[in-house]
Scaffold this motif. Structure first.
Motif, PDB file in Angstrom:
ATOM      1  N   HIS A 166      50.787 -46.096  50.739  1.00 23.95           N
ATOM      2  CA  HIS A 166      52.131 -47.056  50.917  1.00 23.95           C
ATOM      3  C   HIS A 166      51.095 -46.645  52.673  1.00 23.95           C
ATOM      4  O   HIS A 166      51.248 -45.259  52.797  1.00 23.95           O
ATOM      5  CB  HIS A 166      53.049 -47.370  51.083  1.00 23.95           C
ATOM      6  CG  HIS A 166      53.724 -47.874  51.741  1.00 23.95           C
ATOM      7  ND1 HIS A 166      53.597 -48.089  52.972  1.00 23.95           N
ATOM      8  CD2 HIS A 166      53.589 -49.797  51.693  1.00 23.95           C
ATOM      9  CE1 HIS A 166      54.246 -48.890  52.925  1.00 23.95           C
ATOM     10  NE2 HIS A 166      54.206 -49.812  52.525  1.00 23.95           N
ATOM     11  N   GLY A 167      50.742 -47.316  53.288  1.00 28.69           N
ATOM     12  CA  GLY A 167      50.093 -47.049  55.404  1.00 28.69           C
ATOM     13  C   GLY A 167      51.587 -45.764  55.684  1.00 28.69           C
ATOM     14  O   GLY A 167      51.703 -44.923  56.403  1.00 28.69           O
ATOM     15  N   GLY A 168      53.108 -46.475  55.103  1.00 27.41           N
ATOM     16  CA  GLY A 168      53.691 -45.489  55.749  1.00 27.41           C
ATOM     17  C   GLY A 168      53.464 -44.160  55.830  1.00 27.41           C
ATOM     18  O   GLY A 168      54.676 -43.478  56.427  1.00 27.41           O
ATOM     19  N   ALA A 169      53.472 -43.540  54.390  1.00 28.33           N
ATOM     20  CA  ALA A 169      53.829 -42.560  53.855  1.00 28.33           C
ATOM     21  C   ALA A 169      52.122 -41.258  54.980  1.00 28.33           C
ATOM     22  O   ALA A 169      52.317 -40.179  55.026  1.00 28.33           O
ATOM     23  CB  ALA A 169      52.845 -41.819  52.535  1.00 28.33           C
ATOM     24  N   LYS A 174      54.436 -42.599  43.254  1.00 31.00           N
ATOM     25  CA  LYS A 174      55.769 -42.844  43.677  1.00 31.00           C
ATOM     26  C   LYS A 174      55.484 -43.460  45.419  1.00 31.00           C
ATOM     27  O   LYS A 174      56.474 -43.879  45.874  1.00 31.00           O
ATOM     28  CB  LYS A 174      56.878 -42.109  43.205  1.00 31.00           C
ATOM     29  CG  LYS A 174      56.927 -41.048  44.208  1.00 31.00           C
ATOM     30  CD  LYS A 174      57.797 -40.057  44.564  1.00 31.00           C
ATOM     31  CE  LYS A 174      57.635 -38.781  45.490  1.00 31.00           C
ATOM     32  NZ  LYS A 174      57.464 -37.490  45.320  1.00 31.00           N
ATOM     33  N   LEU A 175      54.394 -42.889  45.785  1.00 30.86           N
ATOM     34  CA  LEU A 175      53.680 -43.119  46.834  1.00 30.86           C
ATOM     35  C   LEU A 175      53.303 -44.745  46.933  1.00 30.86           C
ATOM     36  O   LEU A 175      52.449 -44.855  48.319  1.00 30.86           O
ATOM     37  CB  LEU A 175      53.344 -41.867  47.722  1.00 30.86           C
ATOM     38  CG  LEU A 175      53.865 -40.951  47.905  1.00 30.86           C
ATOM     39  CD1 LEU A 175      52.568 -39.436  48.611  1.00 30.86           C
ATOM     40  CD2 LEU A 175      55.734 -41.192  48.442  1.00 30.86           C
ATOM     41  N   ILE A 176      52.761 -45.446  45.567  1.00 33.18           N
ATOM     42  CA  ILE A 176      51.941 -46.445  46.112  1.00 33.18           C
ATOM     43  C   ILE A 176      52.294 -47.687  46.839  1.00 33.18           C
ATOM     44  O   ILE A 176      53.882 -48.334  46.712  1.00 33.18           O
ATOM     45  CB  ILE A 176      51.592 -46.779  44.535  1.00 33.18           C
ATOM     46  CG1 ILE A 176      50.775 -46.035  43.952  1.00 33.18           C
ATOM     47  CG2 ILE A 176      50.553 -48.030  44.808  1.00 33.18           C
ATOM     48  CD1 ILE A 176      50.538 -46.225  42.840  1.00 33.18           C
ATOM     49  N   GLY A 177      52.055 -48.063  47.796  1.00 32.37           N
ATOM     50  CA  GLY A 177      51.870 -49.439  48.530  1.00 32.37           C
ATOM     51  C   GLY A 177      51.256 -50.787  47.816  1.00 32.37           C
ATOM     52  O   GLY A 177      52.230 -51.805  48.039  1.00 32.37           O
ATOM     53  N   ASP A 178      50.690 -50.361  47.197  1.00 30.33           N
ATOM     54  CA  ASP A 178      49.890 -51.987  46.636  1.00 30.33           C
ATOM     55  C   ASP A 178      50.061 -51.687  45.345  1.00 30.33           C
ATOM     56  O   ASP A 178      48.183 -50.949  45.289  1.00 30.33           O
ATOM     57  CB  ASP A 178      48.250 -52.203  47.438  1.00 30.33           C
ATOM     58  CG  ASP A 178      48.022 -53.423  47.233  1.00 30.33           C
ATOM     59  OD1 ASP A 178      48.175 -53.895  45.771  1.00 30.33           O
ATOM     60  OD2 ASP A 178      47.296 -53.955  47.606  1.00 30.33           O
ATOM     61  N   LEU A 195      57.780 -35.489  50.596  1.00 32.37           N
ATOM     62  CA  LEU A 195      55.681 -36.126  50.430  1.00 32.37           C
ATOM     63  C   LEU A 195      55.429 -35.066  50.121  1.00 32.37           C
ATOM     64  O   LEU A 195      53.783 -35.158  50.299  1.00 32.37           O
ATOM     65  CB  LEU A 195      55.324 -36.607  52.094  1.00 32.37           C
ATOM     66  CG  LEU A 195      56.462 -37.471  52.317  1.00 32.37           C
ATOM     67  CD1 LEU A 195      56.366 -37.772  53.565  1.00 32.37           C
ATOM     68  CD2 LEU A 195      55.804 -39.463  51.037  1.00 32.37           C
TER      69      LEU A 195
END
Lengths: 176, 144
Positions: free
Chosen positions: B53-56, B42-46, B21
């Motif tokens: 993304h909230g996960g990141a 690559k970390l886009i959630g929406d 990350l």
């Protein structure tokens, strides 16, 4: 209803798979984590494929708690969006092509997530299933369980609350 | 001998998921740490908004929480997360670096309690907060 759409077993499977893929493939973070979904009817089981980049502590080695939290959050969001999408495609009997042209659904937004880490995530694939405990118009509550070797021995579990997208109500107005 | 403060500087690069990350250790203190993570497509959630993304953000906050436990003066062993609750205040602004600051505010013989805040453009504009419990082993307890 569209007259040219048929409803053979093959059509139904194609429609559902197309809708699920549309949803999952559009979110870059799911592929970053290596998450994929198996579908039986409307039931989803997610897999986070093992890769070295998921490791938090290299000496154990154990999957990073953050990766596990991210996995469960992803699974919860996909579950909520999928259940909505599933109802829509089944009601309208959409074809694969029609699904490809649908506007991308607005995703639920996470409000909070509480994660319990129950055992060490080992260096292998991790599985998850989500259960929607409450699906209101504005708020949803979702529980997610993850496991590796044994379904009954959880690696982690999470409960999250989500803000649901505003629904554009297309049904005819009710009396009153 | 390497101090925890010195060792913690390598936290972000030594942990593979943190490295994936592109996390960086910004500041190490006593029972506290500040880490950051760059925006990445690559970390886009929406996909509709380009919001990460909230996960990141969870991963960043969990890592930072773990670092603060590691930086507690009495810490005697590697700790694992027991639980973590994350509250999301607002979406992170696309293209902006995300920061997290964690404080290990209390430890018992076996548990460390942690608070974490995360922001993007300004510390006054929190995007998420978290509270967590980590396993903890006192230095003294370890040697006895």
């Amino acid at each position: 209803m569209n007259a040219r759409t048929s409803n053979t077993a093959q059509d139904i499977k194609e429609r559902r798979d197309a809708a699920l893929n549309r949803l999952v493939d559009a979110i870059p973070y799911t592929s970053f984590l290596g998450v994929s979904f198996d579908r039986r009817g409307d039931e989803l089981t997610a897999t986070m494929a093992y890769s070295d980049q998921l490791i938090g502590n290299p000496t154990v080695p154990a999957i990073h708690g953050g990766a596990m939290a991210a996995f469960m959050e992803t699974v919860a969001i996909i579950e909520l969006a999928w259940i909505d999408l599933f109802k829509q495609i089944e009601a309208d009997k959409l074809s694969g092509d029609e699904i490809a042209q649908m506007p991308f659904p607005t995703l639920p937004k996470v409000i909070d997530l509480t994660v319990d880490y129950l055992s060490v995530g080992r260096s292998r694939d991790t599985y998850a299933r989500a259960r929607i405990n409450r699906a209101g118009r504005r708020y949803a509550s979702v529980h997610v369980e993850t496991w590796q070797d044994n379904r009954s021995k959880l690696v982690a579990q999470a409960t999250g609350h989500f803000l649901m997208p505003e629904k554009t109500d297309t049904s005819p107005p009710k009396g009153g | 001998m390497t101090t925890p403060q010195e060792a913690a500087k390598y936290f972000a690069t030594a942990l593979p998921h943190c490295a994936a990350l592109n996390m960086e250790m910004e500041e190490v203190g006593v029972s506290s740490a500040t880490m950051s993570m760059p925006y990445d497509k690559k970390l886009i959630g929406d996909p509709a908004t380009g919001v990460i993304h909230g996960g990141a953000i969870s991963a960043l906050m969990d890592s930072c929480g773990g670092a603060s436990v590691f930086l507690h003066p009495d810490n005697g062993a590697a700790s694992v997360t027991l639980d973590l609750r994350i509250d999301y205040m607002r979406p992170a602004i696309p293209e902006k670096r995300i920061y997290a600051q964690a404080t290990c505010y209390h430890v018992t013989r076996s548990v460390a309690f942690v608070r974490v805040i995360a922001w993007d453009t300004s510390k006054d504009r929190l995007i998420a907060t978290a509270t967590g419990a980590f396993s903890f082993q006192h230095k003294a307890a370890k040697s006895s």
